[in-house]
Design a protein around this motif. Structure first.
Motif, PDB file in Angstrom:
ATOM      1  N   ILE A 126       0.853  -1.192   0.000  1.00 31.01           N
ATOM      2  CA  ILE A 126       0.000   0.000   0.000  1.00 31.01           C
ATOM      3  C   ILE A 126       0.889   1.242   0.000  1.00 31.01           C
ATOM      4  O   ILE A 126       1.728   1.409   0.886  1.00 31.01           O
ATOM      5  N   ASP A 127       0.715   2.095  -0.992  1.00 31.10           N
ATOM      6  CA  ASP A 127       1.479   3.331  -1.075  1.00 31.10           C
ATOM      7  C   ASP A 127       1.046   4.256   0.051  1.00 31.10           C
ATOM      8  O   ASP A 127      -0.113   4.680   0.093  1.00 31.10           O
ATOM      9  N   PRO A 128       1.950   4.586   1.009  1.00 36.46           N
ATOM     10  CA  PRO A 128       1.567   5.445   2.135  1.00 36.46           C
ATOM     11  C   PRO A 128       1.111   6.837   1.725  1.00 36.46           C
ATOM     12  O   PRO A 128       0.523   7.554   2.535  1.00 36.46           O
ATOM     13  N   GLN A 129       1.335   7.210   0.482  1.00 39.67           N
ATOM     14  CA  GLN A 129       0.913   8.532   0.015  1.00 39.67           C
ATOM     15  C   GLN A 129      -0.284   8.464  -0.934  1.00 39.67           C
ATOM     16  O   GLN A 129      -0.695   9.491  -1.482  1.00 39.67           O
ATOM     17  N   SER A 130      -0.843   7.283  -1.114  1.00 42.44           N
ATOM     18  CA  SER A 130      -1.927   7.140  -2.087  1.00 42.44           C
ATOM     19  C   SER A 130      -3.188   7.812  -1.592  1.00 42.44           C
ATOM     20  O   SER A 130      -3.430   7.945  -0.389  1.00 42.44           O
ATOM     21  N   ALA A 131      -4.006   8.246  -2.525  1.00 39.11           N
ATOM     22  CA  ALA A 131      -5.293   8.874  -2.211  1.00 39.11           C
ATOM     23  C   ALA A 131      -6.408   7.894  -2.539  1.00 39.11           C
ATOM     24  O   ALA A 131      -6.226   6.981  -3.343  1.00 39.11           O
ATOM     25  N   PRO A 132      -7.579   8.075  -1.910  1.00 40.17           N
ATOM     26  CA  PRO A 132      -8.710   7.186  -2.218  1.00 40.17           C
ATOM     27  C   PRO A 132      -9.049   7.234  -3.697  1.00 40.17           C
ATOM     28  O   PRO A 132      -8.931   8.277  -4.343  1.00 40.17           O
ATOM     29  N   SER A 133      -9.437   6.090  -4.229  1.00 37.18           N
ATOM     30  CA  SER A 133      -9.786   6.038  -5.647  1.00 37.18           C
ATOM     31  C   SER A 133     -11.048   6.848  -5.910  1.00 37.18           C
ATOM     32  O   SER A 133     -11.931   6.947  -5.063  1.00 37.18           O
ATOM     33  N   ARG A 134     -11.104   7.439  -7.072  1.00 36.84           N
ATOM     34  CA  ARG A 134     -12.281   8.190  -7.482  1.00 36.84           C
ATOM     35  C   ARG A 134     -13.422   7.236  -7.782  1.00 36.84           C
ATOM     36  O   ARG A 134     -13.211   6.041  -7.954  1.00 36.84           O
ATOM     37  N   PRO A 135     -14.663   7.715  -7.843  1.00 41.59           N
ATOM     38  CA  PRO A 135     -15.765   6.840  -8.254  1.00 41.59           C
ATOM     39  C   PRO A 135     -15.460   6.166  -9.587  1.00 41.59           C
ATOM     40  O   PRO A 135     -14.745   6.700 -10.434  1.00 41.59           O
ATOM     41  N   GLN A 136     -15.984   4.965  -9.746  1.00 39.87           N
ATOM     42  CA  GLN A 136     -15.718   4.193 -10.953  1.00 39.87           C
ATOM     43  C   GLN A 136     -16.037   5.000 -12.206  1.00 39.87           C
ATOM     44  O   GLN A 136     -17.022   5.722 -12.256  1.00 39.87           O
ATOM     45  N   GLU A 137     -15.191   4.834 -13.199  1.00 41.34           N
ATOM     46  CA  GLU A 137     -15.429   5.497 -14.471  1.00 41.34           C
ATOM     47  C   GLU A 137     -16.638   4.862 -15.166  1.00 41.34           C
ATOM     48  O   GLU A 137     -16.877   3.663 -15.057  1.00 41.34           O
ATOM     49  N   MET A 138     -17.363   5.680 -15.870  1.00 38.80           N
ATOM     50  CA  MET A 138     -18.483   5.173 -16.656  1.00 38.80           C
ATOM     51  C   MET A 138     -17.936   4.332 -17.804  1.00 38.80           C
ATOM     52  O   MET A 138     -16.994   4.739 -18.490  1.00 38.80           O
ATOM     53  N   SER A 139     -18.515   3.171 -17.994  1.00 33.91           N
ATOM     54  CA  SER A 139     -18.034   2.283 -19.046  1.00 33.91           C
ATOM     55  C   SER A 139     -18.328   2.877 -20.419  1.00 33.91           C
ATOM     56  O   SER A 139     -19.248   3.687 -20.588  1.00 33.91           O
ATOM     57  N   ALA A 140     -17.531   2.460 -21.390  1.00 35.38           N
ATOM     58  CA  ALA A 140     -17.727   2.953 -22.754  1.00 35.38           C
ATOM     59  C   ALA A 140     -19.099   2.551 -23.280  1.00 35.38           C
ATOM     60  O   ALA A 140     -19.766   3.317 -23.985  1.00 35.38           O
ATOM     61  N   ALA A 141     -19.553   1.348 -22.905  1.00 38.35           N
ATOM     62  CA  ALA A 141     -20.859   0.878 -23.370  1.00 38.35           C
ATOM     63  C   ALA A 141     -21.978   1.747 -22.808  1.00 38.35           C
ATOM     64  O   ALA A 141     -22.931   2.100 -23.511  1.00 38.35           O
ATOM     65  N   HIS A 142     -21.859   2.099 -21.515  1.00 37.08           N
ATOM     66  CA  HIS A 142     -22.906   2.933 -20.924  1.00 37.08           C
ATOM     67  C   HIS A 142     -22.852   4.348 -21.495  1.00 37.08           C
ATOM     68  O   HIS A 142     -23.903   4.967 -21.722  1.00 37.08           O
ATOM     69  N   ARG A 143     -21.666   4.852 -21.716  1.00 35.10           N
ATOM     70  CA  ARG A 143     -21.537   6.187 -22.309  1.00 35.10           C
ATOM     71  C   ARG A 143     -22.171   6.213 -23.689  1.00 35.10           C
ATOM     72  O   ARG A 143     -22.877   7.174 -24.049  1.00 35.10           O
ATOM     73  N   GLU A 144     -21.945   5.160 -24.469  1.00 36.68           N
ATOM     74  CA  GLU A 144     -22.535   5.094 -25.806  1.00 36.68           C
ATOM     75  C   GLU A 144     -24.060   5.038 -25.721  1.00 36.68           C
ATOM     76  O   GLU A 144     -24.761   5.715 -26.466  1.00 36.68           O
ATOM     77  N   MET A 145     -24.571   4.226 -24.795  1.00 37.71           N
ATOM     78  CA  MET A 145     -26.021   4.127 -24.615  1.00 37.71           C
ATOM     79  C   MET A 145     -26.592   5.467 -24.164  1.00 37.71           C
ATOM     80  O   MET A 145     -27.661   5.893 -24.628  1.00 37.71           O
ATOM     81  N   LEU A 146     -25.875   6.152 -23.277  1.00 36.85           N
ATOM     82  CA  LEU A 146     -26.336   7.441 -22.775  1.00 36.85           C
ATOM     83  C   LEU A 146     -26.374   8.474 -23.888  1.00 36.85           C
ATOM     84  O   LEU A 146     -27.331   9.269 -23.986  1.00 36.85           O
ATOM     85  N   ASP A 147     -25.372   8.470 -24.737  1.00 32.80           N
ATOM     86  CA  ASP A 147     -25.357   9.414 -25.858  1.00 32.80           C
ATOM     87  C   ASP A 147     -26.548   9.176 -26.786  1.00 32.80           C
ATOM     88  O   ASP A 147     -27.167  10.134 -27.275  1.00 32.80           O
TER      89      ASP A 147
END
Length: 742
Positions: free
Chosen positions: A574-595
Motif C-alpha cells: 500500500i502506497d503510504p501517500q496514495s489517495a482514495p480512488s475516485r468513483p468508478q469510471e463510466m463504461s464505454a458501453a454505458h456512455r454510448e447508450m447514454l449518448d
C-alpha cells in the motif's frame, strides 16, 4: 449510606421494617418467577430447534416454491402471507416481498408482529410474500446460487400478479439488504422499488469514536479466523458466533439490562421477552463458502460498491445497473450499520447527482435519530411510521424523477394543508439532496482508507498462509460428529440449555412458580427499596458502558496505530501517500447508450400532446420546490381518475415522467418553448390541464415564490389568463397573485 435505626422514631422504624419485609417478599417471588421465565425460554429454545422449518412469523403462510427442489438446491423458500380476515388485499396492487436476514438467526423478523413490515404492507392493500430459509444449508450452496434462486422466486411472484401496477417492491433487512442489491444489479428487470433497511453496503465507512465493529476484521488478523471456524464446523459456520458478535457490541444490555428488565417487571414483561428470545436464540448455520464470501468480499474486502465482485460467469456486480428506486433506511443509533455504512456506497459510485441521473437511478434515504439496529425492522413504532409510509407511498417513490432524495416525515396536525389527503398519521415528503448532504454525516479520511486497505492485504496474506499450512490438518481432524458436539457447547446455546427443564435442578421451579402466582404480592411502587434497586441497576449499566467505551477506544487506537504504520503499509504493497480512488469510471458501453438516449430525447422534445405538455409544465414548476410529498401524488391520482381519456399504467406513467424530466434537464428552454406546439386548439382542454397542474401543486403547500413565477410562465405557454383560471377553479386557489408582478 447506613441508617442508624436507633435514631428513628418508632413509627418510622416500623414503616422501614414493613417496607423491607414487603420488598423482600416481592424480590423472593420475582426470583422464582424470573427463573421460571428462563426455564420456559430454555424449553422454547429446544422446541424451536426441533422444528423442521422454525420461524417467528406472526402470520400464516402458504408455500409457493421450495428452494430445495430447484436444479441448484438452496435452503431458501418463497411463501405467500395469508392476510388476516380483517385485512383486504387488492391483488392488482404491487406485491411486496420481504427477504429476511440470514445473519445467525432464523427467519420471520420482518413479520414478527402485526405492526411489522409485512403487517403495514398488507394494511395498505398489497399482496405480501416472504423469502425465508431453513436452519441447515444445502450441500454446495453459495451466495451466487442463493441469488439465482431468489431471482426465480421473484419471477414466480410476478407471474402470479400479471395485472399488478408495477414490479414487486422488495424489502431486504440487514444482511438480506446487500444480497437484494446484488441481485437487483444482476437482474434489474425484476425489481420495483427496493427498500434496504439497516443494511451495510460500504463496510469500511464510519467516523472516529463510534461504530468500532468495522475494525474487527483488522484486529483479528483478517478472515483466516472465519475459515478456521468453518473448518472446526466440518464445513459449516455456526451462526451463533455472528449473534455473539452482535451481543458483544452492547455488553450492558447483553449482560444486564435485558435480563433485569424482565426480572424487575416479571409480571408484565415475560411474554414479550420470550417472544423475542424465540427469534434471538434460533441460530442457523451457513456453508463455509457462504461466510467466506461475505467476510472476504464484503466486510474485509469492501468490494461491493467498488464493483470488484464477479459472478462465476464473469458478470460484474455493478450497483449502478439497478434501475428501480432504492430506499435506504438507516439510523444514527445503529452501532451495527451506522449511516455511513448504509449510505457511503453512493459516494463510492458517483461523482455528483448528475451522474446518478445519468444512470437513471432514484435513491431515497431516511436517517432515524436514535433507533437501534434491530429496531429498524422490529420496532412497532418504526413499522407504524416509516415502513407504513413507505408502503402507502411506494407509487410516489416509484415515479420520482432520477436523483438523490431524503424522505422526511411530518406529524399531521390541524394546521396541515389538505390533512385528509395524507394517509395515516404522518406526511411523507421526498426532498432533493446532493452528495454533500451525505458527506456532512462524516466519513473516512485518505489515511483511514489506506489503513483499511492495509488490513485487507494482511487478511489475504494470513488467509493464504492458513489455507496452505493449517487448513489441511484441521479438516483432517474434525469429523461431522465432533463439529456437532462443539456447536452444542457454544456458550450461547448452553445458556438456553442450562435453564431448560432438561436440567434436574430446574424441575422444582415450575411448581414453585405456580405457587407464587397463586399468592403473588407485588411491592408498592413507592417502596424505597425499589428505588434503591433501580439505582443499583443504573450503576451496573453505567459501569458496563464505561468498560465498553474503554474497550472500543482501545480497539480503535490499536487499529489506527497498527494499520496506520507506513512500514506495514509499504510491506503489504500500500502506497503510504496514495489517495482514495475516485468513483468508478463510466463504461464505454454505458456512455454510448447514454449518448444515444440523449439524442433520442432531444429529437422528441417537440413530440407529444396535452399529456406530455402538462407533465412537463408540472415538473418545471415543481422542481423549484426541491421536494414532493404524498399529498401531491394523491392529487395526481385524483386527476388521473377524473380523466376520461385512455389511462396509463403506472409503468407507462413513470416512463412519461422520466422522459419529460430528462428533456427539461437536457434543454430546459427548448422543452418549454415547445409546449405550445403540443397543446390542442380546444381552450377548455388547455384550461383543464392547467387547473390539474395547479391542483397537484397546491395539494401540499401554497404556490409562491419561484414556483409561482414558473407557474405564471406555464400559464402563458398554455395561453391562459391566470386571474381568469384562479377565479374559475378552486384547484389553484392557493396560487399567489403577487407573483404576477415579479
Amino acid at each position: 449510606m447506613s441508617i442508624d435505626k436507633a435514631t428513628l422514631p418508632g413509627g418510622a422504624l416500623s414503616g422501614f421494617v414493613a417496607s423491607a419485609v414487603e420488598y423482600m417478599m416481592d424480590a423472593g417471588q420475582r426470583n422464582v418467577l424470573f427463573m421460571d421465565v428462563l426455564r420456559r425460554r430454555g424449553d422454547q429454545y429446544r422446541e424451536h430447534a426441533a422444528q423442521t422449518a422454525p420461524h417467528v412469523l406472526h402470520y400464516a403462510a402458504e408455500l409457493i416454491v421450495d428452494g430445495r427442489t430447484l436444479d441448484e438446491p438452496v435452503n431458501y423458500a418463497l411463501v405467500r402471507i395469508i392476510p388476516p380476515k380483517d385485512v383486504e388485499i387488492d391483488l392488482d396492487r404491487r406485491p411486496f416481498i420481504v427477504v429476511d436476514p440470514r445473519a445467525g438467526h432464523g427467519p420471520g423478523i420482518g413479520g414478527f408482529k402485526a405492526d411489522s413490515e409485512i403487517g403495514v404492507a398488507m394494511k395498505a392493500g398489497h399482496p405480501c410474500y416472504f423469502i425465508g430459509f431453513l436452519p441447515e444449508p444445502m450441500p454446495g450452496q453459495t451466495i451466487e446460487r442463493i441469488a439465482r434462486a431468489e431471482a426465480l422466486f421473484i419471477e414466480k411472484v410476478i407471474s402470479l400478479h400479471p395485472k399488478a401496477d408495477g414490479k414487486p417492491c422488495v424489502i431486504g433487512n440487514c444482511q438480506a439488504g446487500w444480497a437484494v442489491m446484488i441481485l437487483a444489479s444482476l437482474r434489474p428487470e425484476l425489481f420495483g422499488p427496493t427498500i434496504i433497511a439497516g443494511a451495510p453496503l460500504a463496510y469500511w465507512a464510519g467516523v472516529h469514536g463510534k461504530y468500532p465493529m468495522r475494525y474487527s476484521g483488522g484486529l483479528l488478523g483478517g478472515s483466516w479466523l472465519t475459515a478456521l471456524t468453518s473448518d472446526l464446523g466440518a464445513g459449516k459456520f455456526d451462526g451463533a458466533w455472528l449473534v455473539q458478535n452482535f451481543e458483544s457490541q452492547n455488553p450492558s444490555n447483553t449482560l444486564w439490562t435485558k435480563q433485569y428488565n424482565v426480572y424487575s417487571k416479571v409480571d408484565t414483561e415475560a411474554e414479550r421477552y420470550l417472544e423475542f428470545e424465540r427469534w434471538w436464540g434460533g441460530h442457523v448455520n451457513l456453508n463455509a463458502e457462504e461466510i467466506q464470501f461475505i467476510v472476504d468480499e464484503l466486510f474485509v474486502g469492501n468490494n461491493l460498491a467498488a464493483g470488484r465482485i464477479r459472478m462465476s460467469d464473469g458478470q460484474p456486480v455493478d450497483l449502478r445497473n439497478i434501475r428501480s428506486p432504492i430506499v435506504v433506511f438507516c439510523s444514527k443509533g445503529d452501532n451495527i450499520t451506522p449511516p455511513q455504512q448504509a449510505l457511503d456506497w453512493i459516494l463510492d459510485l458517483y461523482a455528483d447527482v448528475d451522474e446518478i441521473r445519468a444512470y437513471a437511478q432514484t435513491i431515497v434515504y431516511t436517517v432515524h435519530e436514535n433507533v437501534g439496529h434491530l429496531g429498524i425492522f422490529v420496532s412497532g413504532g418504526i413499522a407504524k411510521k416509516e415502513h407504513a409510509e413507505f408502503s402507502s407511498n411506494i407509487d410516489l417513490i416509484d415515479i420520482l424523477p432520477p436523483g438523490l432524495y431524503e424522505a422526511t416525515f411530518e406529524a399531521k396536525g390541524t394546521d396541515t394543508t389538505n390533512v385528509d389527503v395524507a394517509v395515516g398519521q404522518w406526511v411523507m415528503r421526498c426532498e432533493a439532496r446532493t452528495l454533500d448532504d451525505i458527506r456532512a454525516m462524516g466519513g473516512n479520511s485518505p489515511e483511514d482508507e489506506r489503513r483499511f486497505a492495509a488490513a485487507k492485504r494482511v487478511s489475504e496474506i494470513n488467509l493464504a498462509a492458513y489455507q496452505k499450512f493449517l487448513q489441511p490438518w484441521i479438516k483432517g481432524m474434525v469429523t461431522p460428529q465432533v463439529a456437532e458436539l462443539m456447536r452444542g457447547l457454544h456458550p450461547l446455546r448452553l445458556q438456553y440449555e442450562a435453564f431448560s427443564s432438561q436440567n434436574p435442578l430446574m424441575s422444582a421451579v415450575k411448581s414453585l412458580a405456580e405457587q407464587v402466582n397463586e399468592d403473588r404480592k407485588q411491592v408498592s411502587t413507592g417502596n424505597p427499596f425499589v428505588a434503591f434497586q433501580e439505582q443499583v441497576s443504573k450503576q451496573i449499566v453505567h459501569a458496563l458502558d464505561i468498560w465498553r467505551d474503554s474497550q472500543e477506544a482501545l480497539s480503535e487506537a490499536t487499529f489506527l496505530a497498527v494499520y496506520g504504520s507506513p512500514a506495514l503499509q509499504a510491506a503489504v504493497g500500500i502506497d503510504p501517500q496514495s489517495a482514495p480512488s475516485r468513483p468508478q469510471e463510466m463504461s464505454a458501453a454505458h456512455r454510448e447508450m447514454l449518448d444515444r438516449r440523449i439524442a433520442e430525447l432531444k429529437s422528441r422534445i417537440g413530440e407529444g400532446g396535452l399529456r406530455e405538455a402538462a407533465i412537463r409544465g408540472l415538473l418545471y414548476v415543481g422542481s423549484a420546490r426541491g421536494m414532493v410529498d404524498e399529498r401531491s401524488l394523491e392529487a395526481l391520482r385524483n386527476v388521473r381518475r377524473s380523466n376520461s381519456g385512455a389511462r396509463l399504467t403506472l409503468t407507462e406513467f413513470k416512463m412519461l415522467v422520466r422522459d419529460q424530466f430528462f428533456m427539461l434537464l437536457l434543454d430546459q428552454e427548448g422543452a418549454l418553448t415547445a409546449i405550445p406546439k403540443l397543446l390542442p386548439d380546444d381552450a377548455s382542454a388547455r384550461q383543464a390541464a392547467f387547473a390539474a397542474i395547479g391542483e397537484v401543486l397546491s395539494a401540499s403547500a401554497a404556490i409562491s415564490g419561484e414556483a409561482a413565477k414558473r407557474l405564471k410562465r406555464i400559464a402563458e405557454l398554455f395561453g391562459i389568463d391566470v386571474d381568469e383560471v384562479s377565479a374559475m377553479s378552486s384547484n389553484i386557489a392557493t396560487f399567489d397573485p403577487k407573483a404576477k408582478a415579479s
